[in-house]
Design a protein around this motif. Structure first.
Motif, mmCIF file in Angstrom:
data_model
loop_
_atom_site.group_PDB
_atom_site.id
_atom_site.type_symbol
_atom_site.label_atom_id
_atom_site.label_comp_id
_atom_site.label_asym_id
_atom_site.label_seq_id
_atom_site.Cartn_x
_atom_site.Cartn_y
_atom_site.Cartn_z
ATOM 1 N N ALA A 202 0.838 -1.201 0.000
ATOM 2 C CA ALA A 202 0.000 0.000 0.000
ATOM 3 C C ALA A 202 0.875 1.254 0.000
ATOM 4 O O ALA A 202 0.559 2.243 -0.666
ATOM 5 C CB ALA A 202 -0.937 -0.008 1.202
ATOM 6 N N GLN B 4 0.723 4.413 -2.603
ATOM 7 C CA GLN B 4 0.560 5.787 -2.123
ATOM 8 C C GLN B 4 1.712 6.666 -2.586
ATOM 9 O O GLN B 4 1.514 7.832 -2.930
ATOM 10 C CB GLN B 4 0.454 5.803 -0.588
ATOM 11 N N PHE C 96 -5.760 -3.080 -4.151
ATOM 12 C CA PHE C 96 -5.578 -1.678 -3.764
ATOM 13 C C PHE C 96 -6.552 -0.746 -4.473
ATOM 14 O O PHE C 96 -6.201 0.410 -4.749
ATOM 15 C CB PHE C 96 -4.142 -1.232 -4.086
ATOM 16 N N LEU D 122 -6.990 2.824 -3.065
ATOM 17 C CA LEU D 122 -5.771 3.639 -3.172
ATOM 18 C C LEU D 122 -5.478 4.057 -4.610
ATOM 19 O O LEU D 122 -4.836 5.073 -4.845
ATOM 20 C CB LEU D 122 -4.568 2.860 -2.626
#
Length: 110
Positions: free
Chosen positions: A45, A49, A69, A72
């Motif tokens: 993650a 990001q 994900f 995200l």
């Protein structure tokens, strides 16, 4: 500066080559990871990001990232390069493909 994340399955040949090819570009910070549980470095993650641009080698990598994900990735650039798993690390043909595929994406950000 643009943060580029290169993704393949096992983070063994294609994505580390992408990272190596682009890591010394003055406008780029590059990382690589894999989607497989057997990857040398599994995508996290934090990687998603961090990345401004995520470049996957095949459609299946995009699908795996979206499955893990999705939230995200909602407002992130995720592009499939369509580079098949038939190259070794730093294969000259792979290096050429990565340079030609990625350069226009970086220039588009400038």
């Amino acid at each position: 500066m643009i943060n580029i994340l290169f993704i393949c399955s096992r983070n063994q040949w294609r994505s580390p080559t992408g990272e190596q090819v682009w890591r010394n570009h003055p406008e780029v910070s590059a990382r690589s990871a894999g989607t497989s549980t057997k990857a040398k470095r599994k995508v996290s993650a934090k990687d998603i990001q961090w990345a401004d641009l995520t470049l996957v080698m095949e459609q299946k990598h995009k699908q795996r990232l979206q499955a893990s994900f999705n939230r995200l990735l909602a407002h992130k650039r995720l592009i499939v390069l369509d580079i098949p798993d038939e190259y070794q690390y730093m294969d000259p043909e792979l290096v050429t493909i990565l340079k030609q595929s990625v350069a226009p994406l970086i220039c588009a950000d400038e």
